[in-house]
Design an enzyme around this catalytic site. Structure first.
Site, PDB file in Angstrom:
ATOM      1  N   ASP A  10       0.883  -1.178   0.000  1.00 36.83           N
ATOM      2  CA  ASP A  10       0.000   0.000   0.000  1.00 36.83           C
ATOM      3  C   ASP A  10       0.917   1.224   0.000  1.00 36.83           C
ATOM      4  O   ASP A  10       2.141   1.101   0.128  1.00 36.83           O
ATOM      5  CB  ASP A  10      -0.890  -0.009   1.259  1.00 36.83           C
ATOM      6  CG  ASP A  10      -1.825   1.196   1.313  1.00 36.83           C
ATOM      7  OD1 ASP A  10      -2.382   1.565   0.261  1.00 36.83           O
ATOM      8  OD2 ASP A  10      -2.003   1.783   2.402  1.00 36.83           O
ATOM      9  N   SER A  11       0.302   2.393  -0.082  1.00 40.43           N
ATOM     10  CA  SER A  11       1.086   3.627   0.009  1.00 40.43           C
ATOM     11  C   SER A  11       1.624   3.804   1.438  1.00 40.43           C
ATOM     12  O   SER A  11       2.626   4.479   1.643  1.00 40.43           O
ATOM     13  CB  SER A  11       0.204   4.820  -0.343  1.00 40.43           C
ATOM     14  OG  SER A  11      -0.892   4.877   0.547  1.00 40.43           O
ATOM     15  N   TYR A  42      -1.384   8.282  -2.203  1.00 44.50           N
ATOM     16  CA  TYR A  42      -1.595   7.971  -3.620  1.00 44.50           C
ATOM     17  C   TYR A  42      -2.864   8.668  -4.143  1.00 44.50           C
ATOM     18  O   TYR A  42      -3.027   8.858  -5.329  1.00 44.50           O
ATOM     19  CB  TYR A  42      -1.806   6.468  -3.807  1.00 44.50           C
ATOM     20  CG  TYR A  42      -0.559   5.611  -3.907  1.00 44.50           C
ATOM     21  CD1 TYR A  42       0.714   6.136  -3.665  1.00 44.50           C
ATOM     22  CD2 TYR A  42      -0.669   4.262  -4.250  1.00 44.50           C
ATOM     23  CE1 TYR A  42       1.833   5.313  -3.756  1.00 44.50           C
ATOM     24  CE2 TYR A  42       0.449   3.449  -4.355  1.00 44.50           C
ATOM     25  CZ  TYR A  42       1.699   3.972  -4.098  1.00 44.50           C
ATOM     26  OH  TYR A  42       2.810   3.159  -4.195  1.00 44.50           O
ATOM     27  N   GLY A  43      -3.741   8.994  -3.210  1.00 45.96           N
ATOM     28  CA  GLY A  43      -5.094   9.426  -3.564  1.00 45.96           C
ATOM     29  C   GLY A  43      -5.199  10.611  -4.485  1.00 45.96           C
ATOM     30  O   GLY A  43      -6.154  10.738  -5.236  1.00 45.96           O
ATOM     31  N   CYS A  73      -4.562  -1.651  -1.540  1.00 40.67           N
ATOM     32  CA  CYS A  73      -4.746  -0.229  -1.801  1.00 40.67           C
ATOM     33  C   CYS A  73      -5.840  -0.074  -2.848  1.00 40.67           C
ATOM     34  O   CYS A  73      -5.720  -0.605  -3.961  1.00 40.67           O
ATOM     35  CB  CYS A  73      -3.431   0.353  -2.316  1.00 40.67           C
ATOM     36  SG  CYS A  73      -3.551   2.061  -2.854  1.00 40.67           S
ATOM     37  N   ASN A  74      -6.896   0.611  -2.486  1.00 36.99           N
ATOM     38  CA  ASN A  74      -8.004   0.809  -3.439  1.00 36.99           C
ATOM     39  C   ASN A  74      -7.581   1.688  -4.614  1.00 36.99           C
ATOM     40  O   ASN A  74      -7.990   1.457  -5.740  1.00 36.99           O
ATOM     41  CB  ASN A  74      -9.189   1.481  -2.744  1.00 36.99           C
ATOM     42  CG  ASN A  74      -9.896   0.531  -1.813  1.00 36.99           C
ATOM     43  OD1 ASN A  74     -10.892  -0.062  -2.172  1.00 36.99           O
ATOM     44  ND2 ASN A  74      -9.366   0.366  -0.620  1.00 36.99           N
ATOM     45  N   THR A  75      -6.772   2.705  -4.312  1.00 33.61           N
ATOM     46  CA  THR A  75      -6.369   3.643  -5.359  1.00 33.61           C
ATOM     47  C   THR A  75      -5.575   2.915  -6.445  1.00 33.61           C
ATOM     48  O   THR A  75      -5.876   3.043  -7.639  1.00 33.61           O
ATOM     49  CB  THR A  75      -5.514   4.782  -4.743  1.00 33.61           C
ATOM     50  OG1 THR A  75      -6.217   5.296  -3.608  1.00 33.61           O
ATOM     51  CG2 THR A  75      -5.269   5.878  -5.731  1.00 33.61           C
ATOM     52  N   GLU A 152      -2.528   8.954   8.916  1.00 33.79           N
ATOM     53  CA  GLU A 152      -1.059   8.841   8.909  1.00 33.79           C
ATOM     54  C   GLU A 152      -0.446   9.626  10.078  1.00 33.79           C
ATOM     55  O   GLU A 152       0.615   9.279  10.582  1.00 33.79           O
ATOM     56  CB  GLU A 152      -0.480   9.332   7.572  1.00 33.79           C
ATOM     57  CG  GLU A 152      -0.762   8.404   6.378  1.00 33.79           C
ATOM     58  CD  GLU A 152       0.150   7.182   6.319  1.00 33.79           C
ATOM     59  OE1 GLU A 152       1.291   7.263   6.786  1.00 33.79           O
ATOM     60  OE2 GLU A 152      -0.317   6.124   5.807  1.00 33.79           O
ATOM     61  N   CYS A 184     -11.193   2.553   1.002  1.00 36.24           N
ATOM     62  CA  CYS A 184      -9.774   2.913   1.145  1.00 36.24           C
ATOM     63  C   CYS A 184      -9.276   2.082   2.318  1.00 36.24           C
ATOM     64  O   CYS A 184      -9.920   2.057   3.372  1.00 36.24           O
ATOM     65  CB  CYS A 184      -9.609   4.403   1.431  1.00 36.24           C
ATOM     66  SG  CYS A 184      -7.905   4.863   1.862  1.00 36.24           S
ATOM     67  N   THR A 185      -8.145   1.418   2.143  1.00 42.38           N
ATOM     68  CA  THR A 185      -7.694   0.506   3.204  1.00 42.38           C
ATOM     69  C   THR A 185      -7.220   1.245   4.454  1.00 42.38           C
ATOM     70  O   THR A 185      -7.047   0.627   5.503  1.00 42.38           O
ATOM     71  CB  THR A 185      -6.575  -0.421   2.683  1.00 42.38           C
ATOM     72  OG1 THR A 185      -5.541   0.396   2.119  1.00 42.38           O
ATOM     73  CG2 THR A 185      -7.106  -1.384   1.646  1.00 42.38           C
ATOM     74  N   HIS A 186      -7.022   2.559   4.355  1.00 42.92           N
ATOM     75  CA  HIS A 186      -6.717   3.330   5.570  1.00 42.92           C
ATOM     76  C   HIS A 186      -7.958   3.466   6.473  1.00 42.92           C
ATOM     77  O   HIS A 186      -7.833   3.621   7.687  1.00 42.92           O
ATOM     78  CB  HIS A 186      -6.270   4.754   5.220  1.00 42.92           C
ATOM     79  CG  HIS A 186      -4.822   4.893   4.850  1.00 42.92           C
ATOM     80  ND1 HIS A 186      -4.301   4.433   3.665  1.00 42.92           N
ATOM     81  CD2 HIS A 186      -3.777   5.467   5.524  1.00 42.92           C
ATOM     82  CE1 HIS A 186      -3.002   4.718   3.621  1.00 42.92           C
ATOM     83  NE2 HIS A 186      -2.664   5.351   4.730  1.00 42.92           N
TER      84      HIS A 186
HETATM   85  N1  DGL Z   1      -4.840   3.055   1.359  1.00 42.15           N
HETATM   86  C1  DGL Z   1      -4.898   3.437  -0.012  1.00 42.15           C
HETATM   87  C2  DGL Z   1      -6.231   3.211  -0.625  1.00 42.15           C
HETATM   88  O1  DGL Z   1      -6.840   2.215  -0.267  1.00 42.15           O
HETATM   89  C3  DGL Z   1      -4.133   4.662  -0.424  1.00 42.15           C
HETATM   90  C4  DGL Z   1      -4.539   5.940   0.180  1.00 42.15           C
HETATM   91  C5  DGL Z   1      -3.609   7.048  -0.235  1.00 42.15           C
HETATM   92  O2  DGL Z   1      -2.396   6.846  -0.232  1.00 42.15           O
HETATM   93  O3  DGL Z   1      -4.124   8.133  -0.601  1.00 42.15           O
HETATM   94  O4  DGL Z   1      -6.690   3.906  -1.478  1.00 42.15           O
END
Ligand code: DGL
Length: 264
Positions: A10-11, A42-43, A73-75, A152, A184-186
């Site tokens: 992931d990011s 990454y978003g 990571c969804n993005t 974060e 989003c996995t966050h």
């Molecule tokens: N956790 C990631 C996702 O699921 C990336 C979020 C990010 O870095 O903006 O999209």
């Protein structure tokens, strides 16, 4: 092949929400985790940059002879899954597609909201998947770009998280939704704050849980489950100490080996 590690990336911290569930359900699997902390978030990066980052990560994980790669990571799943599948010698599992079987098993949800990063929402990856699964479903989506930096920074239970969540979600819940997808996995990290401000009758599902179910069934079907002792190796593209601290806090266990690595 069974004994090979599972590659996961992931990011940043988001990937840990997926790995935490996998660690819990698969006690004998080893993991090689990559957190692209030099490039988080990454978003809001361009899809071209994300494809460049993921190309290097896929190469790195393949060089460690993993048996499977989880794009936690969804993005990245939304904008680069096809490229990654072309580039990898081992199967790639994203975090968006597993939603399909969940919706098929739960046809009662007909007003669904998806929250995610700007890139995920803009890609319409969720909209396409949901429409193809059941055209009766009405979809509402909302980008929540401040959630990732808040998480974060470790501020997910702070007042700032509550105010931000209200700002993002108040309009969304006016649509009488029955299911909220944390795309989003966050976001599982901020789930408690979200829960407090949305009506109790709205079901919340996150992509980490859905991806975990699909990885377990993939390993079982393909007879790839490991039965030896586990090892977890964590690599990041920036400051390892801070990530080690955050990982230990989130996983609730000591993590000794977090290594910084520059990918080319
Ligand atoms: N956790 C990631 C996702 O699921 C990336 C979020 C990010 O870095 O903006 O999209």
């Amino acid at each position: 092949m069974k004994k090979a590690s599972i590659g996961i990336f992931d990011s940043g911290l988001g990937g840990l929400t997926v790995m935490k569930q996998l660690i819990h359900h698969l006690p004998n699997e080893s993991f090689i985790f990559f957190g692209d902390t030099a490039h988080v978030p990454y978003g809001n990066k361009s899809p071209a940059s994300i494809k460049e980052f993921t190309t290097a990560i896929i190469k790195f994980l393949n060089s460690h002879s993993v048996k499977l790669i989880i794009v936690a990571c969804n993005t990245a799943s939304a904008v680069a899954i096809k490229e990654m599948q072309r580039q990898s010698q081992v199967p790639i599992v994203g975090v968006i597609n597993p939603l399909k079987s969940y919706l098929q098993a739960n046809p009662q949800y007909l007003r669904i909201a998806v929250i995610g990063t700007q890139n995920t929402v803009k890609s319409k990856a969720y909209d396409h998947l949901i429409e193809n699964t059941n055209s009766e479903i009405t979809i509402f989506s909302k980008a929540c770009p401040l959630f990732v930096p808040i998480i974060e920074e470790g501020l997910e239970n702070h007042q700032i998280a509550k105010i931000t969540a209200k700002e993002y979600l108040n309009d969304l819940i006016k649509h009488n939704i029955d299911l909220l997808i944390l795309g989003c996995t966050h976001y599982p990290i901020i789930k408690n704050t979200i829960k407090k401000i949305i009506p109790e009758n709205i079901t919340i599902i996150d992509s980490a849980t859905l991806a975990t179910d699909s990885v377990i069934s993939y390993l079982k079907t393909n007879k790839l489950l490991n039965n030896t002792a586990r090892q977890i190796n964590i690599y990041v593209s920036d400051e390892p100490k801070q990530f080690q601290k955050q990982t230990e806090k989130y996983l609730g266990q000591p993590i000794s080996n977090v290594e910084k690595i520059i990918l080319k």
